[in-house]
Design an enzyme around this catalytic site. Structure first.
Site, PDB file in Angstrom:
ATOM      1  CB  THR A 170      -6.092 -24.381  11.712  1.00 34.40           C
ATOM      2  OG1 THR A 170      -6.272 -23.031  11.277  1.00 34.40           O
ATOM      3  CG2 THR A 170      -6.849 -24.609  13.010  1.00 34.40           C
ATOM      4  CB  SER A 229      -7.449 -22.340   7.252  1.00 38.41           C
ATOM      5  OG  SER A 229      -8.029 -22.513   8.527  1.00 38.41           O
ATOM      6  CB  CYS A 230      -6.628 -19.274  10.865  1.00 33.70           C
ATOM      7  SG  CYS A 230      -6.576 -17.779  11.872  1.00 33.70           S
ATOM      8  N   GLY A 231      -3.253 -18.822  11.207  1.00 34.19           N
ATOM      9  CA  GLY A 231      -2.157 -18.885  12.163  1.00 34.19           C
ATOM     10  C   GLY A 231      -2.415 -18.132  13.439  1.00 34.19           C
ATOM     11  CB  CYS A 248      -7.402 -19.399  14.510  1.00 33.76           C
ATOM     12  SG  CYS A 248      -7.852 -18.766  12.882  1.00 33.76           S
TER      13      CYS A 248
END
Length: 276
Positions: A115, A117-119, A121
């Site tokens: 995503t 927002s988060c690599g 995740c």
């Protein structure tokens, strides 16, 4: 390739009026990353500096370490509706590695997509989260003056051209310890912005990034600290808070971690001896 912004008419409501006006939006699009023709991951990013993003990502994943590890980076043609020619959509990139460079294990790299927002995740296992760096920033003797650090956020803000138009992008910048800005990149994902500036250095054969400062426009997370470690960056600074795991990783790896870098103050969490 691609555009970092898009335009849309919106209805704006305020206390005394309702108007329709044009609005500039930050673009978010998927980018499929392939290595030697094999799909590895899909990341949500703002188009632009894609080659840097992909090479910075592979460096952070421990796949490559030096410019000669990569033979070519190229966009792939892809058949989509209304595009029967197979012309590139600029949303699929393939990296050809040099002979002897081991490609990533796609079974543990990402389960599906990353995503904006988060690599980390999408990591398929806890073991896949941590990478072992080929560089040791803890041994970097570089120091940086506190006043030099304090001036960096203003330089970063002035360089955030797309953020000024959209209010929707994170930014990362590389500085020399003398305060000179080396590169700045914006992206809807903070981890992508960091990958882009690290990729900028990778393309110029400047890895490891000794005697440098990585400044991020938001918080200092574990993932961003790990990217700094993988690139050999001795100082990581953030305008917002750090996480506990980011502090632990910085402490263990000898990175100077500075956070709440705002105005005339800052917190130094690890290796304060580098700040003079």
């Amino acid at each position: 390739m691609g555009y970092a912004t898009a335009h849309r008419r919106v209805r704006h409501l305020s206390a005394d009026q309702v108007i329709t006006r044009p609005e500039t939006l930050a673009v978010e699009e998927p980018l499929e990353i392939r290595v030697n023709g094999t799909p590895v991951t899909v990341t949500m990013r703002t188009p632009g500096s894609d080659f840097e993003l992909v090479q910075g990502f592979l460096l952070a994943e421990g796949v490559v370490a030096h410019r000669e590890d990569v033979l070519t980076v190229s966009y792939c043609g892809r058949r989509v509706e209304g595009n029967a020619t197979g012309a590139s959509t600029y949303n699929v990139l393939d990296v050809a590695l040099a002979p002897g460079v081991k490609p990533p294990d796609v079974d543990v790299t990402r389960t599906f997509y990353t995503t904006s927002s988060c690599g980390v995740c999408g990591k398929a296992s806890l073991q896949a989260v941590s990478q072992v760096s080929r560089f040791a920033p803890g041994g970097d003797p570089a120091t940086v003056a506190a006043d030099t650090l304090k001036a960096m956020p203003d330089q970063l803000r002035r360089a955030q051209k797309v953020f000024a138009r959209t209010g929707g992008l994170h930014a990362a910048a590389l500085f020399g310890v003398d305060g000179a800005m080396l590169a700045v990149r914006e992206d809807i994902g903070r981890h992508n912005a960091v990958d882009k500036v690290i990729g900028w250095a990778f393309e110029r054969d400047r890895i490891p990034l000794g005697a440098s400062v990585l400044l991020v426009s938001g918080r200092a997370s574990f993932e961003l600290t790990q990217k700094a470690l993988m690139a050999g960056i001795p100082v990581l600074a953030a305008v917002s808070a750090p996480s506990s795991l980011a502090v632990s990783l910085a402490d263990a790896s000898g990175i100077t971690l500075v956070a709440f870098l705002r105005g005339d103050s800052m917190n130094v969490y690890t290796r304060a001896d580098r700040i003079t």
